[in-house]
Motif scaffolding. Structure first.
Motif, PDB file in Angstrom:
ATOM      1  N   GLY A 208       0.817  -1.208   0.000  1.00 33.55           N
ATOM      2  CA  GLY A 208       0.000   0.000   0.000  1.00 33.55           C
ATOM      3  C   GLY A 208       0.852   1.259   0.000  1.00 33.55           C
ATOM      4  N   PHE A 209       1.890   1.262   0.820  1.00 32.50           N
ATOM      5  CA  PHE A 209       2.813   2.400   0.862  1.00 32.50           C
ATOM      6  C   PHE A 209       3.487   2.603  -0.490  1.00 32.50           C
ATOM      7  N   TRP A 210       3.941   1.523  -1.107  1.00 27.08           N
ATOM      8  CA  TRP A 210       4.627   1.606  -2.393  1.00 27.08           C
ATOM      9  C   TRP A 210       3.693   2.107  -3.494  1.00 27.08           C
ATOM     10  N   SER A 272      -0.046  12.945   1.669  1.00 26.37           N
ATOM     11  CA  SER A 272      -0.899  11.906   1.080  1.00 26.37           C
ATOM     12  C   SER A 272      -0.787  10.598   1.855  1.00 26.37           C
ATOM     13  N   LEU A 273       0.417  10.269   2.322  1.00 24.46           N
ATOM     14  CA  LEU A 273       0.584   9.032   3.078  1.00 24.46           C
ATOM     15  C   LEU A 273      -0.069   9.125   4.455  1.00 24.46           C
ATOM     16  N   LEU A 274       0.054  10.284   5.064  1.00 22.76           N
ATOM     17  CA  LEU A 274      -0.576  10.459   6.375  1.00 22.76           C
ATOM     18  C   LEU A 274      -2.097  10.406   6.271  1.00 22.76           C
ATOM     19  N   ILE A 275      -2.639  11.086   5.271  1.00 19.92           N
ATOM     20  CA  ILE A 275      -4.097  11.090   5.092  1.00 19.92           C
ATOM     21  C   ILE A 275      -4.614   9.685   4.793  1.00 19.92           C
ATOM     22  N   GLY A 276      -3.860   8.959   3.969  1.00 22.50           N
ATOM     23  CA  GLY A 276      -4.284   7.602   3.612  1.00 22.50           C
ATOM     24  C   GLY A 276      -3.964   6.563   4.673  1.00 22.50           C
ATOM     25  N   LEU A 278      -1.056   5.323   5.357  1.00 17.86           N
ATOM     26  CA  LEU A 278      -0.119   4.360   4.780  1.00 17.86           C
ATOM     27  C   LEU A 278       1.340   4.676   5.110  1.00 17.86           C
ATOM     28  N   MET A 279       1.576   5.590   6.031  1.00 20.41           N
ATOM     29  CA  MET A 279       2.940   5.985   6.382  1.00 20.41           C
ATOM     30  C   MET A 279       3.557   4.980   7.357  1.00 20.41           C
TER      31      MET A 279
END
Length: 402
Positions: A208-210, A272-276, A278-279
């Motif tokens: 997911g992160f990638w 974007s990663l924080l909102i999703g 996925l960080m």
């Protein structure tokens, strides 16, 4: 609708990899040619594109007739990919032509028309027609409308340029011989970029992160290649046709623009990663840093992606593309999940830096050259086959040195 997305993804990927070799790298090689030679190259590239597309269609019919695949869904995939290649290749030719003619306003309007048509046709396909081929036809329609706009609004599109051409056979053979390897190198480069997305099934817990990271990087890369790059390419092409004395400065500006875009990526990337959600900062902080560096370095070359070809660095571009693909493919053999993500991020960052160094060195070498040696292959062509002997009318444009 998911089956239509998969079908479109396969056709679009095949077309994207085949488009540049099918058009003999016209998207970059044509930018530094004189207007007469640009017309000649346009006719040769259109003929090559049609031949490759027809060949793909014939192979598709053979596959369907012999029953090589029993899946009705994929039986005609190659045929639709070939049809898509024809339209997408023509679109690449049209964009290259208006870039060569420095028609930036036309370029901007064509991109806008394509975006609007793509939104309308894709929405219509999703709402009213859910067949596998629906999104392929929607995208082909958008590309065709953009091509028609360029042809009819400027009266100087690729088809018009090709119609005006009077190609001398010996020059045509030389152009094909020199351009085909460049097109193959471009396809190899595109294939290695596709490899980053193909790694998703092997990423495990960081998939997911990638995936989210690639979407952000690819989105910003589109801005670099499709919005920022044409202005710099027009200026660099004009400079190269005039001798190339300022090419090192122009390449530096392209790389600086890419780095600036990369700097803008970092806060967008983190947000974007924080909102999703996925960080993976707590579990894999070093991986987050590596992928962020990959994004910055990748974007640094997005604005200058055509520079090696325009500077005549065909050999460098070939070896750069080939070794990059080899390292990406090798990563799949030796690593999985987090280790694979590290390997691909480090490989992408390293080869982006090598690209910048190679482009800068090529521009510096060209800048140090004398005017008569600035672009020797094109000068040799024009000395061996003068324009007057080709039956061309005398050229009156101010930017042509040859």
């Amino acid at each position: 609708m998911s089956s239509a997305l998969v079908f479109f993804g396969v056709c679009a990927s095949l077309s994207a990899i085949a488009a540049k070799p099918a058009t003999l790298a016209f998207h970059a090689r044509s930018l530094t040619l004189s207007l007469e030679r640009h017309q000649d190259a346009a006719r040769i590239s259109i003929a090559s594109l049609v031949a490759v597309s027809l060949s793909g269609g014939i192979v598709a019919m053979i596959i369907a007739a012999t029953g090589a695949t029993t899946s009705e869904r994929w039986k005609y995939a190659l045929a639709w990919a070939s049809a898509y290649l024809l339209i997408q290749g023509l679109y690449l030719l049209e964009i290259a032509t208006i870039t060569r003619l420095s028609l930036y306003a036309t370029y901007g309007r064509a991109r806008m028309i394509y975006a609007v048509c793509s939104l309308l046709t894709t929405s219509a396909a999703a709402a009213f027609w859910r067949a596998d081929i629906s999104l392929v036809i929607a995208s082909m329609t958008s590309l065709a409308v953009a091509c028609a706009y360029i042809e009819f609004s400027t009266h100087s599109g690729t088809l018009v340029q090709a119609y005006r051409a009077r190609v001398e056979s010996q020059w045509a053979k030389r152009y094909i011989r020199e351009s085909a390897p460049v097109g193959i190198s471009s396809a190899i480069s595109d294939a290695s970029a596709q490899g980053l997305s193909l790694a998703l099934p092997f990423m495990g817990s960081v998939a997911g992160f990638w995936a989210a990271s690639l979407r952000v990087i690819d989105g910003m890369g589109t801005v670099g290649q499709q919005v920022l790059a044409p202005t710099y390419e027009m200026e660099l092409a004009k400079e190269l046709r005039a001798g190339g004395h300022r090419s090192n400065l122009l390449i530096a500006r392209q790389l600086a623009a890419g780095l600036t875009l990369g700097a803008l990526l970092v806060p967008l990337f983190v947000a974007s990663l924080l909102i999703g959600g996925l960080m993976p900062w707590n579990s894999q902080p070093l991986l987050v840093v590596c992928v962020a560096v990959m994004g910055v370095t990748t974007l640094s070359m997005s604005v200058a992606i055509k520079a090696p070809i325009m500077l005549g660095q065909e050999r460098f571009f070939f070896w750069w593309s080939t070794t990059r693909l080899a390292c990406v493919a090798g990563s799949f053999l030796f690593w999985r999940e987090v280790d694979l993500a590290f390997a691909l991020a480090i490989t992408s960052s390293t080869w982006a830096l090598l690209f910048a160094i190679g482009a800068a060195m090529g521009a510096r070498k060209l800048t140090r050259s004398s005017p008569t040696n600035a672009y020797p292959t094109e000068i040799e062509r024009l000395e061996q086959w003068p324009v007057a002997d080709m039956g061309h009318e005398p050229l009156q444009t101010e930017d042509v040195r040859d």
